[in-house]
Motif scaffolding. Structure first.
Motif, PDB file in Angstrom:
ATOM      1  N   VAL A 226       1.478  20.442  34.322  1.00  0.00           N
ATOM      2  CA  VAL A 226       0.183  20.211  34.992  1.00  0.00           C
ATOM      3  C   VAL A 226       0.360  20.314  36.509  1.00  0.00           C
ATOM      4  O   VAL A 226      -0.456  20.947  37.201  1.00  0.00           O
ATOM      5  N   ALA A 227       1.451  19.730  37.022  1.00  0.00           N
ATOM      6  CA  ALA A 227       1.708  19.795  38.474  1.00  0.00           C
ATOM      7  C   ALA A 227       1.846  21.250  38.930  1.00  0.00           C
ATOM      8  O   ALA A 227       1.288  21.655  39.959  1.00  0.00           O
ATOM      9  N   LEU A 228       2.564  22.052  38.120  1.00  0.00           N
ATOM     10  CA  LEU A 228       2.730  23.469  38.472  1.00  0.00           C
ATOM     11  C   LEU A 228       1.398  24.204  38.409  1.00  0.00           C
ATOM     12  O   LEU A 228       1.105  25.066  39.240  1.00  0.00           O
ATOM     13  N   ALA A 229       0.593  23.867  37.397  1.00  0.00           N
ATOM     14  CA  ALA A 229      -0.725  24.513  37.264  1.00  0.00           C
ATOM     15  C   ALA A 229      -1.582  24.226  38.496  1.00  0.00           C
ATOM     16  O   ALA A 229      -2.240  25.119  39.035  1.00  0.00           O
ATOM     17  N   ILE A 230      -1.562  22.959  38.950  1.00  0.00           N
ATOM     18  CA  ILE A 230      -2.350  22.580  40.139  1.00  0.00           C
ATOM     19  C   ILE A 230      -1.828  23.330  41.366  1.00  0.00           C
ATOM     20  O   ILE A 230      -2.594  23.896  42.149  1.00  0.00           O
ATOM     21  N   ALA A 231      -0.478  23.374  41.499  1.00  0.00           N
ATOM     22  CA  ALA A 231       0.122  24.090  42.641  1.00  0.00           C
ATOM     23  C   ALA A 231      -0.273  25.570  42.619  1.00  0.00           C
ATOM     24  O   ALA A 231      -0.627  26.150  43.655  1.00  0.00           O
ATOM     25  N   ALA A 232      -0.248  26.169  41.414  1.00  0.00           N
ATOM     26  CA  ALA A 232      -0.609  27.592  41.293  1.00  0.00           C
ATOM     27  C   ALA A 232      -2.072  27.807  41.676  1.00  0.00           C
ATOM     28  O   ALA A 232      -2.411  28.778  42.355  1.00  0.00           O
ATOM     29  N   LYS A 233      -2.928  26.867  41.228  1.00  0.00           N
ATOM     30  CA  LYS A 233      -4.364  26.990  41.537  1.00  0.00           C
ATOM     31  C   LYS A 233      -4.571  26.949  43.058  1.00  0.00           C
ATOM     32  O   LYS A 233      -5.291  27.768  43.635  1.00  0.00           O
ATOM     33  N   VAL A 234      -3.916  25.990  43.718  1.00  0.00           N
ATOM     34  CA  VAL A 234      -4.036  25.859  45.185  1.00  0.00           C
ATOM     35  C   VAL A 234      -3.557  27.141  45.866  1.00  0.00           C
ATOM     36  O   VAL A 234      -4.228  27.683  46.758  1.00  0.00           O
ATOM     37  N   MET A 235      -2.378  27.643  45.397  1.00  0.00           N
ATOM     38  CA  MET A 235      -1.831  28.852  46.028  1.00  0.00           C
ATOM     39  C   MET A 235      -2.737  30.063  45.789  1.00  0.00           C
ATOM     40  O   MET A 235      -2.940  30.884  46.683  1.00  0.00           O
ATOM     41  N   MET A 236      -3.277  30.173  44.572  1.00  0.00           N
ATOM     42  CA  MET A 236      -4.169  31.303  44.272  1.00  0.00           C
ATOM     43  C   MET A 236      -5.450  31.238  45.109  1.00  0.00           C
ATOM     44  O   MET A 236      -5.957  32.254  45.567  1.00  0.00           O
ATOM     45  N   ASN A 237      -5.968  30.004  45.299  1.00  0.00           N
ATOM     46  CA  ASN A 237      -7.200  29.865  46.087  1.00  0.00           C
ATOM     47  C   ASN A 237      -6.973  30.204  47.550  1.00  0.00           C
ATOM     48  O   ASN A 237      -7.899  30.588  48.259  1.00  0.00           O
ATOM     49  N   ARG A 238      -5.734  30.035  47.986  1.00  0.00           N
ATOM     50  CA  ARG A 238      -5.429  30.328  49.396  1.00  0.00           C
ATOM     51  C   ARG A 238      -5.370  31.824  49.670  1.00  0.00           C
ATOM     52  O   ARG A 238      -5.489  32.251  50.809  1.00  0.00           O
ATOM     53  N   ILE A 239      -5.111  32.613  48.607  1.00  0.00           N
ATOM     54  CA  ILE A 239      -5.007  34.062  48.817  1.00  0.00           C
ATOM     55  C   ILE A 239      -6.412  34.634  49.004  1.00  0.00           C
ATOM     56  O   ILE A 239      -7.237  34.599  48.096  1.00  0.00           O
ATOM     57  N   LYS A 240      -6.702  35.114  50.202  1.00  0.00           N
ATOM     58  CA  LYS A 240      -8.035  35.615  50.530  1.00  0.00           C
ATOM     59  C   LYS A 240      -8.156  37.076  50.089  1.00  0.00           C
ATOM     60  O   LYS A 240      -7.298  37.898  50.375  1.00  0.00           O
TER      61      LYS A 240
END
Length: 420
Positions: A226-240
């Motif tokens: 779950v922690a990795l999923a949240i981290a991935a979501k944050v990183m993906m959202n940062r990619i403009k």
């Protein structure tokens, strides 16, 4: 017995020296399995891959490397037969380490991804026959191990093919691939975190004296996922990304969104590899040290944290010196990789390696990784694979066991001649 007592210091130095050399070979040849796809797909530069792999391989070897180490040292040759002559087993294990190390060095220089597991198993087998004849080898155990070599690339390929088709269906072949990638990406990241932590927790932590129940292990693994999923979501959202309707642009953007996942999976695979393959260098070394200390053959050789530390260091040095050559073969030469394809190959290989490591099976990380890369290629049709490269790789696989066995037998005879 006098032989061991007389030269015990020399034998200690040889055991650790040959063990370190073998682990160097593991680093030079096998770490490409973990990082080749990340580099080949353009997710990481060679330098970044080497740094991440060095940290994760060392952690995997040191924290989770003990379960498989037990299988390697005692499972293949019948220790009981060596009880009257423990020094022969000691020469044999040292010969096996040196022989496997030499073959890995030759293969790495040529850029062939061979199996360190095969190299050491072939070597141990050759030593058993050289020392006490054919009866010394447990052929039924060898049969199981050989079967796992053929099954592992197929399993790697199947899991990679399924993952590739799932990404195609859920993300790439939809009306809005970018939105779907943002939606499903964290789910794929969860898979990485969950699978790899599950093995670390269930198998690895025992060696550092942390004991969790199955339930606690599952809960902790899910939490990591779950922690990795949240981290991935944050990183993906940062990619403009621009809002364009162009289909090719969408595909390129999805690949871009998968780069963080590729980094996670490469790191996870390096950890899984360190935990499984450090055994190839440490198992025989543990057997030698145990014979020097007790002057007897025991069914279990204690793998100390110091041995795992030496193994981890050897792997890191091998990776830094020759790791790039085999990386090029796996990353670029079998089939063309992109971040999504690289992700599928690496996570498929992780799942199979991790499951095998948990069962104490010395499977070949190399075979699984190559099988997984082929599975990803097959998803695009056989034409996407470079069959000439694959033919060369398979040939190098077939000769690894006999070459390891012959070299080890020769080394064994030399050691026995020197020390009597």
């Amino acid at each position: 017995m006098e032989i061991i007592a007389q030269h015990s210091t020399i034998f200690y130095v040889l055991a650790f020296g040959f063990g370190l050399y073998m682990c160097w070979g593991i680093g030079a040849n096998d770490v490409a399995n973990a990082m080749g796809t990340s580099v080949g797909s353009g997710a990481l530069t060679v330098k970044q891959a080497l740094i991440i792999a060095a940290i994760m391989e060392f952690a995997g070897a040191y924290l989770a490397g003990g379960a498989v180490a037990a299988t390697i040292s005692k499972g293949i040759i019948d220790g009981k037969l060596f009880e009257p002559v423990p020094h022969l087993l000691m020469f044999g294990m040292m010969g096996a380490l040196l022989a496997a190390g030499i073959w890995l060095m030759v293969a790495s220089m040529r850029g062939w991804p061979v199996s360190t597991t095969h190299s050491i198993i072939g070597a141990v087998c050759g030593v058993g026959v050289a020392a006490l004849g054919f009866d010394a080898v447990k052929w039924d155990k060898m049969g199981e191990i050989v079967a796992s070599w053929f099954i592992s690339p197929v399993l790697g390929g199947i899991v990679a093919l399924i993952l590739t088709l799932s990404i195609r269906k859920l993300i790439l072949n939809t009306d809005n691939p970018i939105a779907q990638a943002r939606k499903w990406g964290p789910m794929y990241a969860f898979l990485v975190g969950w699978i790899v932590s599950l093995v670390t927790i269930t198998k690895g932590l025992k060696h550092v004296n942390i004991h969790l129940s199955d339930m606690e292990g599952q809960i902790l693994s899910i939490a990591v996922g779950v922690a990795l999923a949240i981290a991935a979501k944050v990183m993906m959202n940062r990619i403009k990304l621009d809002a364009r309707d162009d289909r090719d642009f969408h595909y390129a953007s999805v690949e871009k969104l998968f780069i963080p996942l590729m980094v996670f999976t490469g790191a996870a695979m390096a950890f899984a590899h360190g935990s499984n393959d450090v055994a190839n260098g440490i198992g025989p070394m543990a057997a030698v040290v145990q014979i020097i200390e007790t002057q007897s053959v025991s069914s279990k050789s204690a793998v100390t944290p110091f041995m795992l530390f030496v193994g981890g260091i050897g792997i890191v040095i091998g990776l830094a010196t020759y790791g790039y050559k085999v990386m090029a073969t796996i990353g670029n030469k079998i089939t063309e990789l992109t971040p999504t394809r690289g992700y599928c190959a690496t996570i498929a290989a992780s799942i199979v390696v991790v499951a095998a490591s948990g069962m104490g099976l010395p499977v070949s990380t190399t075979h699984i990784a190559v099988g997984a890369v082929m599975g990803v290629g097959i998803a695009r049709g056989i034409g996407a694979l470079d069959l000439r490269v694959i033919g060369g790789i398979i040939l190098s696989w077939f000769i690894t066991v006999p070459v390891g066995a012959i070299l080890a037998a020769v080394t064994f005879y030399i050691l026995r001649a020197i020390f009597g």
